[in-house]
Design an enzyme around this catalytic site. Structure first.
Site, PDB file in Angstrom:
ATOM      1  N   ARG A  76       0.836  -1.194   0.000  1.00 25.95           N
ATOM      2  CA  ARG A  76       0.000   0.000   0.000  1.00 25.95           C
ATOM      3  C   ARG A  76       0.877   1.253   0.000  1.00 25.95           C
ATOM      4  O   ARG A  76       1.878   1.317   0.703  1.00 25.95           O
ATOM      5  CB  ARG A  76      -0.919  -0.001   1.215  1.00 25.95           C
ATOM      6  CG  ARG A  76      -1.918   1.123   1.194  1.00 25.95           C
ATOM      7  CD  ARG A  76      -2.994   0.932   2.232  1.00 25.95           C
ATOM      8  NE  ARG A  76      -4.070   0.078   1.757  1.00 25.95           N
ATOM      9  CZ  ARG A  76      -5.161   0.544   1.138  1.00 25.95           C
ATOM     10  NH1 ARG A  76      -5.304   1.829   0.905  1.00 25.95           N
ATOM     11  NH2 ARG A  76      -6.088  -0.278   0.741  1.00 25.95           N
ATOM     12  N   HIS A  97      -6.776  10.990  -3.914  1.00 24.47           N
ATOM     13  CA  HIS A  97      -8.092  10.894  -3.301  1.00 24.47           C
ATOM     14  C   HIS A  97      -8.451  12.147  -2.506  1.00 24.47           C
ATOM     15  O   HIS A  97      -7.732  13.139  -2.511  1.00 24.47           O
ATOM     16  CB  HIS A  97      -8.218   9.610  -2.479  1.00 24.47           C
ATOM     17  CG  HIS A  97      -7.589   9.686  -1.125  1.00 24.47           C
ATOM     18  ND1 HIS A  97      -7.308   8.572  -0.394  1.00 24.47           N
ATOM     19  CD2 HIS A  97      -7.198  10.740  -0.367  1.00 24.47           C
ATOM     20  CE1 HIS A  97      -6.786   8.942   0.755  1.00 24.47           C
ATOM     21  NE2 HIS A  97      -6.712  10.237   0.798  1.00 24.47           N
TER      22      HIS A  97
END
EC number: 6.3.5.13
Lengths: 448, 246
Positions: B129, B191
């Site tokens: 990640r 995001h």
């Protein structure tokens, strides 16, 4: 092994003294002690007669741990606890260093430890908690945990470790049926805490529980609570406490409120806000679970009346004869709940946020209507907040990334006609600003 | 019919983990403050009411659990969404929403989900990640900054992107390009409220929507937007000067 422990304790202590002289405690001494003697923490903790109570969740860990330790002490037990924020293994080891003998013995009856949800699994293995209190699962540090579902899984593992007692917040979307989602264990008592529906609904953003997308087996609020917040008036709450019964409880009996023998007590909270009342209910429910028939509700009132607040959790600082309320914005839920509990828009308000909040995207989910302006913003995230306030039409006085200069300018502003100035700070800025203002006694670490 | 822009916000309940509804507010305010009213339709599932009138489509991000729940709901309206895209309506799709509007999503367990086929991209969950500040150099807009938090790779083939990665990872293992940007379709893993730091991106989407409808602003450069855009420039500068990641 004994020699190794002694070396770990002595070296760790020396480092601790050095760190304090420099003007701040930290997790470093604990870290060093653990390097010299990796089993130091586990072994010392395992010898505590009444074992470990672990407190975890997204918000309110420090406040609740502080409350619970006070309640247990009021019942005559000696308590080992970790200072707020020192909730990683090295922070807990640092706290141990100041309390153990050189041989590594700890002369306490019980340990009440706040544990970081991210380290929950590891800490549960290390500390083997007999009792676990889980407060809430809120949108928190997405940069670190990625999604609330993962936090729920991590806390589920901590809950599974409990042997004697598991205490859960029935108002939380993820915790209301946590007992049904983990392997059962004979001898483990599960109990709940919560608030009467009118109070939970009245809080303008409820209890800020994170959205849950899978099917739960129980609706938030539906479990019978051993301790329930039944009234709230400013920073005072009334808790209704179920009598202790030897045969345990399941949380599945009919709606609470029917039992005639519930004891009602009034408690003082660190500051206004339903979230603090729920923390107090959680602490009382846990003390009840740990102490059983020895538990005395009136001692909860006495303990909480004389409790000092934890840094930044409803804390009032006095600076040059002026009162400044500190609001810590640890994550969206804590900021929202603290904003909701403000009595009117503050006359003078200052905001400081830095890299300790790596991704402040969530400020677009926060209702800032409790503020009608902001006087000053500082910290490396200041401009991102200024953009948000721009779109909200909330006037912004000054943005200055130099924290000392911005703080000085804010302190120089006229005293508010009513009340006090307000500072909204993330954890790292709170620690920095306390230091700048000359409040030397820092927390025990954990941010390392 | 009064002249207003219509924004279709897809699955605000399921896909809005990172403050992404902020993007919709920002689009609305940037248009309204310039004198062009905006209507917002929120679609959380069910019949595709009002889709045909949408001038701009937004879909946000969310955890995998929410993505899996949104998946069948997205497929229900996939044909309508492809029509809107083919008709030149601008799309802004972020994270999980971007993946769902792509062609396929290969999950870590091995299952492959079919996407809505709006974007010609394929996603593969997995890998380490990536979490941290994100700085991209866009040929059209200059420096674009935000936050990257993803555990997946997206293959955009030979298509155009938002820009070249300056800090962060981007679409694939090799840090190089970020997102997808061709004509009216913009998808990214930058995001959160990407439009807050990057008002140029918001204006570009609004311009595409307006031009298609022949709508104009009565006050193209109001003072309060100028003030916000100055602040956003400072925010971009602060992040780009010292980006951090875990």
């Amino acid at each position: 092994m004994a020699l190794r422990t002694t070396a770990a304790v002595l070296v760790g202590r020396a480092v601790r003294v050095a760190a304090r002289l420099r003007g701040g405690g930290s997790a470093i001494p604990g870290n060093i002690a653990l390097r010299i003697d990796p089993g130091f923490l586990e072994r010392t903790i395992a010898r505590i007669p009444h074992g470990v109570v672990a407190v975890s969740g997204s918000n309110g860990k420090s406040t609740t741990t502080n409350m619970l330790a006070a309640i247990i002490r009021a019942h005559g037990l000696s308590v080992f606890t970790n200072p707020s924020g020192g909730n990683l293994p090295q922070g807990i080891a640092s706290a141990l260093l100041s309390e153990v003998s050189a041989g590594g013995r700890l002369n306490k009856d019980i340990a009440i430890l706040e544990i970081d949800e991210g380290y929950g699994t590891r800490l549960a293995e290390l500390l083997k908690p007999r009792t676990v209190l889980l407060l809430n699962i809120q949108i928190d540090q997405l940069n670190r945990y990625h999604e609330p579902d993962r936090v729920a899984t991590m806390l589920g593992r901590v809950a599974t470790a409990s042997t004697d007692g598991l205490i859960l917040n029935r108002e939380d979307n993820f915790l209301v049926d946590m007992d049904a989602r983990i392997p059962g264990r004979s001898g483990r008592r599960v109990s709940f805490f919560g608030g009467v529906p009118s109070l939970v609904d009245d809080a303008s953003h409820g209890v800020a529980s994170a959205d849950r997308f899978d099917e739960g087996s129980a609706v938030p609020g539906s479990r019978a609570a051993a301790v329930e917040v039944v009234a709230l008036d400013g920073a005072r709450a009334t808790l209704a406490i179920d009598p202790w019964t030897a045969d345990g409880e399941t949380g599945d009996s009919d709606a609470a409120g029917d039992a005639p023998s519930r004891t009602e007590i009034e408690v003082r909270l660190p500051a206004r806000g339903m979230h603090y009342a729920l923390d107090a209910a959680g602490a009382a429910a846990t003390a009840r679970s740990v102490l059983g028939e020895r538990f005395r509700p009136e001692l909860v009132t006495r303990a909480l009346d004389t409790l000092e607040t934890v840094y930044g959790r409803g804390e009032m600082l006095e600076v040059a004869g002026e009162q400044i309320e500190i609001i810590m914005m640890k994550n969206p839920a804590s900021l929202q709940l603290n904003l909701d509990s403000l009595e009117g828009a503050p006359e003078q308000v200052f905001l400081a946020v830095d890299e300790g909040t790596p991704d402040p995207s969530w400020i677009y989910d926060i209702d800032f209507s409790a503020l009608d302006h902001v006087d000053g913003i500082t910290g490396s995230k200041a401009w991102q907040f200024a953009v948000r306030f721009g779109y909200l039409g909330i006037p912004v006085g000054e943005v200055d990334l130099d924290v000392r200069r911005a703080l000085k300018a804010f302190l120089a502003r006229p005293k508010p006609a009513t009340g006090h100035k307000v500072m909204i700070l993330n954890y790292e800025q709170m620690m920095l600003i306390r230091k700048i203002l000359g409040f030397k006694e820092l927390e025990g670490g954990g941010a390392a | 019919m009064s002249a207003s822009l219509k924004i279709l916000h897809l699955f605000p309940r399921l896909l809005g983990l990172n403050g992404e509804s902020g993007n919709v507010d920002i689009l609305r305010l940037r248009s309204e403050w310039r004198g062009l009213p905006v209507e917002i339709t929120r679609h959380d599932g069910g019949a595709s009411a009002g889709f045909g009138e949408a001038d701009l489509v937004f879909i946000g991000s969310g955890p995998t659990s929410a993505q899996l729940l949104a998946h069948p709901l997205v497929l229900d309206v996939a044909a309508e969404l492809r029509e809107l895209a083919a008709d030149g309506r601008p799309f802004l799709a972020i994270g999980a929403g971007f993946q769902l509007l792509g062609q396929t999503i290969a999950l870590e367990g091995g299952d492959v989900l079919e996407g809505a086929g709006v974007f010609p991209v394929a996603t593969r969950h997995g890998g380490t990640r990536v979490v941290g500040d994100f700085v991209v150099e866009s040929p059209r807009l200059g420096t674009v900054v935000g936050f990257e938090n993803r555990g997946s790779f997206v293959d955009v083939g030979p298509h155009g992107t938002l820009g070249r990665v300056v800090y962060g990872r981007g679409n694939t293992e090799t840090p190089f390009e970020e997102g997808f940007w061709e004509d009216n379709l913009l998808g990214t893993h930058m995001h959160g409220p990407i439009l807050a730091n990057n008002p140029g991106l918001a204006d570009s989407l609004l311009d595409t929507a307006r031009t298609r409808r022949g709508l104009s602003y009565t006050d193209p450069a109001p003072e309060r937007l100028r003030e916000i855009d100055d602040r956003a420039r400072e925010a971009r500068g602060t992040i780009a000067a010292a980006p951090l990641s875990e």
